[in-house]
Design a protein around this motif. Structure first.
Motif, PDB file in Angstrom:
ATOM      1  N   PRO B 194       0.814  -1.226   0.000  1.00 57.82           N
ATOM      2  CA  PRO B 194       0.000   0.000   0.000  1.00 57.82           C
ATOM      3  C   PRO B 194       0.843   1.270   0.000  1.00 57.82           C
ATOM      4  O   PRO B 194       0.436   2.292  -0.557  1.00 57.82           O
ATOM      5  N   ALA B 195       2.025   1.195   0.581  1.00 55.02           N
ATOM      6  CA  ALA B 195       2.857   2.393   0.675  1.00 55.02           C
ATOM      7  C   ALA B 195       3.431   2.799  -0.678  1.00 55.02           C
ATOM      8  O   ALA B 195       3.841   3.950  -0.869  1.00 55.02           O
ATOM      9  N   GLN B 196       3.488   1.875  -1.598  1.00 48.58           N
ATOM     10  CA  GLN B 196       4.160   2.134  -2.873  1.00 48.58           C
ATOM     11  C   GLN B 196       3.203   2.445  -4.019  1.00 48.58           C
ATOM     12  O   GLN B 196       3.632   2.580  -5.159  1.00 48.58           O
ATOM     13  N   VAL B 197       1.924   2.519  -3.732  1.00 50.50           N
ATOM     14  CA  VAL B 197       0.955   2.686  -4.818  1.00 50.50           C
ATOM     15  C   VAL B 197       1.088   4.062  -5.456  1.00 50.50           C
ATOM     16  O   VAL B 197       1.218   5.068  -4.770  1.00 50.50           O
ATOM     17  N   LYS B 198       1.081   4.059  -6.780  1.00 50.95           N
ATOM     18  CA  LYS B 198       1.162   5.326  -7.507  1.00 50.95           C
ATOM     19  C   LYS B 198      -0.074   5.470  -8.382  1.00 50.95           C
ATOM     20  O   LYS B 198      -0.582   4.489  -8.919  1.00 50.95           O
ATOM     21  N   ALA B 199      -0.549   6.688  -8.521  1.00 47.05           N
ATOM     22  CA  ALA B 199      -1.703   6.922  -9.387  1.00 47.05           C
ATOM     23  C   ALA B 199      -1.404   8.088 -10.312  1.00 47.05           C
ATOM     24  O   ALA B 199      -0.768   9.062  -9.927  1.00 47.05           O
ATOM     25  N   ASP B 200      -1.853   7.958 -11.547  1.00 50.14           N
ATOM     26  CA  ASP B 200      -1.547   8.946 -12.568  1.00 50.14           C
ATOM     27  C   ASP B 200      -2.805   9.127 -13.414  1.00 50.14           C
ATOM     28  O   ASP B 200      -3.414   8.152 -13.825  1.00 50.14           O
ATOM     29  N   TYR B 201      -3.205  10.378 -13.644  1.00 52.50           N
ATOM     30  CA  TYR B 201      -4.426  10.643 -14.395  1.00 52.50           C
ATOM     31  C   TYR B 201      -4.082  11.373 -15.671  1.00 52.50           C
ATOM     32  O   TYR B 201      -3.489  12.447 -15.643  1.00 52.50           O
ATOM     33  N   ARG B 202      -4.428  10.760 -16.802  1.00 57.40           N
ATOM     34  CA  ARG B 202      -4.119  11.394 -18.084  1.00 57.40           C
ATOM     35  C   ARG B 202      -5.190  11.060 -19.115  1.00 57.40           C
ATOM     36  O   ARG B 202      -5.592   9.894 -19.228  1.00 57.40           O
ATOM     37  N   ASP B 203      -5.632  12.044 -19.849  1.00 60.20           N
ATOM     38  CA  ASP B 203      -6.648  11.867 -20.894  1.00 60.20           C
ATOM     39  C   ASP B 203      -7.870  11.100 -20.393  1.00 60.20           C
ATOM     40  O   ASP B 203      -8.468  10.311 -21.134  1.00 60.20           O
ATOM     41  N   VAL B 205      -7.984   8.746 -18.187  1.00 60.33           N
ATOM     42  CA  VAL B 205      -7.724   7.401 -17.687  1.00 60.33           C
ATOM     43  C   VAL B 205      -6.846   7.493 -16.441  1.00 60.33           C
ATOM     44  O   VAL B 205      -5.786   8.119 -16.460  1.00 60.33           O
ATOM     45  N   LEU B 206      -7.325   6.891 -15.380  1.00 56.99           N
ATOM     46  CA  LEU B 206      -6.558   6.848 -14.143  1.00 56.99           C
ATOM     47  C   LEU B 206      -5.793   5.522 -14.123  1.00 56.99           C
ATOM     48  O   LEU B 206      -6.387   4.459 -14.241  1.00 56.99           O
ATOM     49  N   ARG B 207      -4.484   5.640 -14.008  1.00 54.97           N
ATOM     50  CA  ARG B 207      -3.686   4.422 -13.975  1.00 54.97           C
ATOM     51  C   ARG B 207      -3.118   4.260 -12.568  1.00 54.97           C
ATOM     52  O   ARG B 207      -2.410   5.133 -12.065  1.00 54.97           O
ATOM     53  N   ILE B 208      -3.421   3.141 -11.959  1.00 56.10           N
ATOM     54  CA  ILE B 208      -2.936   2.893 -10.608  1.00 56.10           C
ATOM     55  C   ILE B 208      -1.937   1.746 -10.680  1.00 56.10           C
ATOM     56  O   ILE B 208      -2.256   0.669 -11.192  1.00 56.10           O
ATOM     57  N   THR B 209      -0.746   2.009 -10.215  1.00 56.70           N
ATOM     58  CA  THR B 209       0.287   0.977 -10.209  1.00 56.70           C
ATOM     59  C   THR B 209       0.540   0.568  -8.763  1.00 56.70           C
ATOM     60  O   THR B 209       0.902   1.402  -7.942  1.00 56.70           O
ATOM     61  N   ALA B 210       0.306  -0.683  -8.474  1.00 57.25           N
ATOM     62  CA  ALA B 210       0.504  -1.191  -7.114  1.00 57.25           C
ATOM     63  C   ALA B 210       1.609  -2.238  -7.140  1.00 57.25           C
ATOM     64  O   ALA B 210       1.376  -3.387  -7.501  1.00 57.25           O
ATOM     65  N   PRO B 211       2.828  -1.837  -6.765  1.00 55.06           N
ATOM     66  CA  PRO B 211       3.949  -2.790  -6.821  1.00 55.06           C
ATOM     67  C   PRO B 211       3.778  -3.898  -5.779  1.00 55.06           C
ATOM     68  O   PRO B 211       3.212  -3.679  -4.707  1.00 55.06           O
ATOM     69  N   ARG B 212       4.240  -5.065  -6.136  1.00 57.22           N
ATOM     70  CA  ARG B 212       4.200  -6.171  -5.180  1.00 57.22           C
ATOM     71  C   ARG B 212       5.370  -6.022  -4.215  1.00 57.22           C
ATOM     72  O   ARG B 212       6.398  -5.433  -4.545  1.00 57.22           O
ATOM     73  N   ARG B 213       5.219  -6.575  -3.060  1.00 53.20           N
ATOM     74  CA  ARG B 213       6.340  -6.553  -2.113  1.00 53.20           C
ATOM     75  C   ARG B 213       7.474  -7.382  -2.698  1.00 53.20           C
ATOM     76  O   ARG B 213       7.242  -8.409  -3.357  1.00 53.20           O
ATOM     77  N   ALA B 214       8.692  -6.920  -2.445  1.00 54.76           N
ATOM     78  CA  ALA B 214       9.857  -7.535  -3.072  1.00 54.76           C
ATOM     79  C   ALA B 214       9.893  -9.041  -2.853  1.00 54.76           C
ATOM     80  O   ALA B 214      10.144  -9.818  -3.767  1.00 54.76           O
TER      81      ALA B 214
END
Lengths: 127, 224
Positions: B194-203, B205-214
């Motif tokens: 949860p700490a690494q989630v990134k969200a980006d909004y363009r055109d 479309v909201l893109r949410i990237t949720a990295p897995r734990r290493a």
């Protein structure tokens, strides 16, 4: 022009069948303009085409997503990136002054009415 | 999913259309009061062209002029085309059918709403992260609330469709775009961070990237 000719002409105009999505639209009208808004998520200015041809307004958009390499789809509700929808304009509209604007994936098209078609009051003279 | 469309499905669609007839939310024409300026679908225009062109041409020839069928066509579209035409309706039903059948292909989420939920979303996965694409055009990105709790991702917000409220001489012909408050919930895999989630909004479309734990990322195991 007979029916056969019309059919032939239309076949030429019809593009190759590609799976397309019918974008959701709102259409409303006030005294001066008709406004149309369409949801085109993921479509940028580059991928969008708005054309008026023979009184038909055609909206065509290709969405682009930046997908990371090697991504596998797990679940998908939007299954094609092509949006397409067309509308027949009526003669009272001024197709030459159509304005289109795209912001955050929402296309807004305003079509002014021809001056003569705007509502106006007709004075009734007495005598 | 177009390949599964068969005559039977078409027939089903028609039956459903009849069943749907009294549901006002799909029938803007139920509230239609006037039709002077009209948008009709391309199909309607074509239909009109086929059926009405003979008369137009005949009249034009009788008048001895150049057949300006375009003008006649405009008149007929104005009279016969109406918002929410039959073809649009069929298209909508087809879309719903596609939606329900498509669930046979990929597993559908247990929280998936019946019909079309707003906003629609696609989920993808890479070895490093889960990617969620939310198709939510026309919102202020600061008004979006995104939270991730124990692998459950929630996206909430409000969207205004921009139609002015009851102005003078205002007629609304189509109101298909979603407006109001929305919320979608999907579960991602448990191992996202949860700490690494990134969200980006363009055109839109909201893109949410949720990295897995290493340590959850796939590792190659050596066989000794």
């Amino acid at each position: 022009m007979n029916d056969k000719n019309v059919k032939k002409q239309e076949q030429q105009q019809t593009p190759k069948p590609v799976a397309t999505l019918l974008p959701d639209v709102d259409v409303w009208e006030d005294a001066a303009v008709i406004t149309l808004t369409a949801d085109l998520p993921g479509v940028s200015n580059k991928g969008l085409s708005v054309r008026v041809d023979n009184d038909t307004l055609l909206v065509d958009g290709d969405a682009t997503l930046d997908m990371p390499e090697g991504m596998e789809a797990v679940y998908a509700e939007v299954r094609t990136p092509h949006f397409r929808r067309s509308f027949a304009l009526s003669r009272e509209l001024d197709a030459a002054r159509i304005d289109a604007k795209l912001k955050d994936g929402v296309l807004t098209i305003t079509i002014p009415k021809a001056e003569t078609a705007k509502p106006h009051r007709i004075e009734v003279r007495s005598g | 999913m177009r390949s599964i469309r068969s005559p039977q499905i078409r027939l089903l669609s028609l039956l459903k259309l009849i069943a749907d007839k009294n549901r006002s939310e799909h029938h803007p024409r139920g509230r239609l009061t006037r039709v002077p300026y009209v948008f009709a679908s391309e199909q309607t225009a074509r239909f009109n062209r086929y059926t009405l062109n003979v008369g137009a041409a005949r009249r034009a020839m009788a008048a001895g002029g150049n057949p300006t069928d375009q003008e006649d066509l405009n008149m007929f579209t104005t009279l016969t085309g109406f918002p929410g035409s039959l073809f649009d309706e069929l298209d909508r039903i087809q879309r719903e059918m596609d939606g329900s059948f498509s669930e046979r292909g990929l597993p559908s989420s247990i929280r998936a709403a019946a019909g079309r939920g707003f906003p629609p979303l696609n989920v993808g996965t890479t070895p490093e992260a889960m990617e969620v694409f939310v198709f939510v055009p026309g919102v202020d990105s600061s008004g979006l609330e995104i939270s991730l709790d124990k692998g459950v991702l929630t996206i909430a917000g409000t969207r205004d469709d921009g139609i002015p409220e009851g102005g003078e001489r205002l007629d609304v012909y189509k109101r298909e775009r979603f407006h109001g408050a929305f919320k979608r919930v999907i579960s991602l895999s448990e191992d996202v961070d949860p700490a690494q989630v990134k969200a980006d909004y363009r055109d839109g479309v909201l893109r949410i990237t949720a990295p897995r734990r290493a340590r959850a990322q796939p590792q190659r195991i050596e066989v000794k």
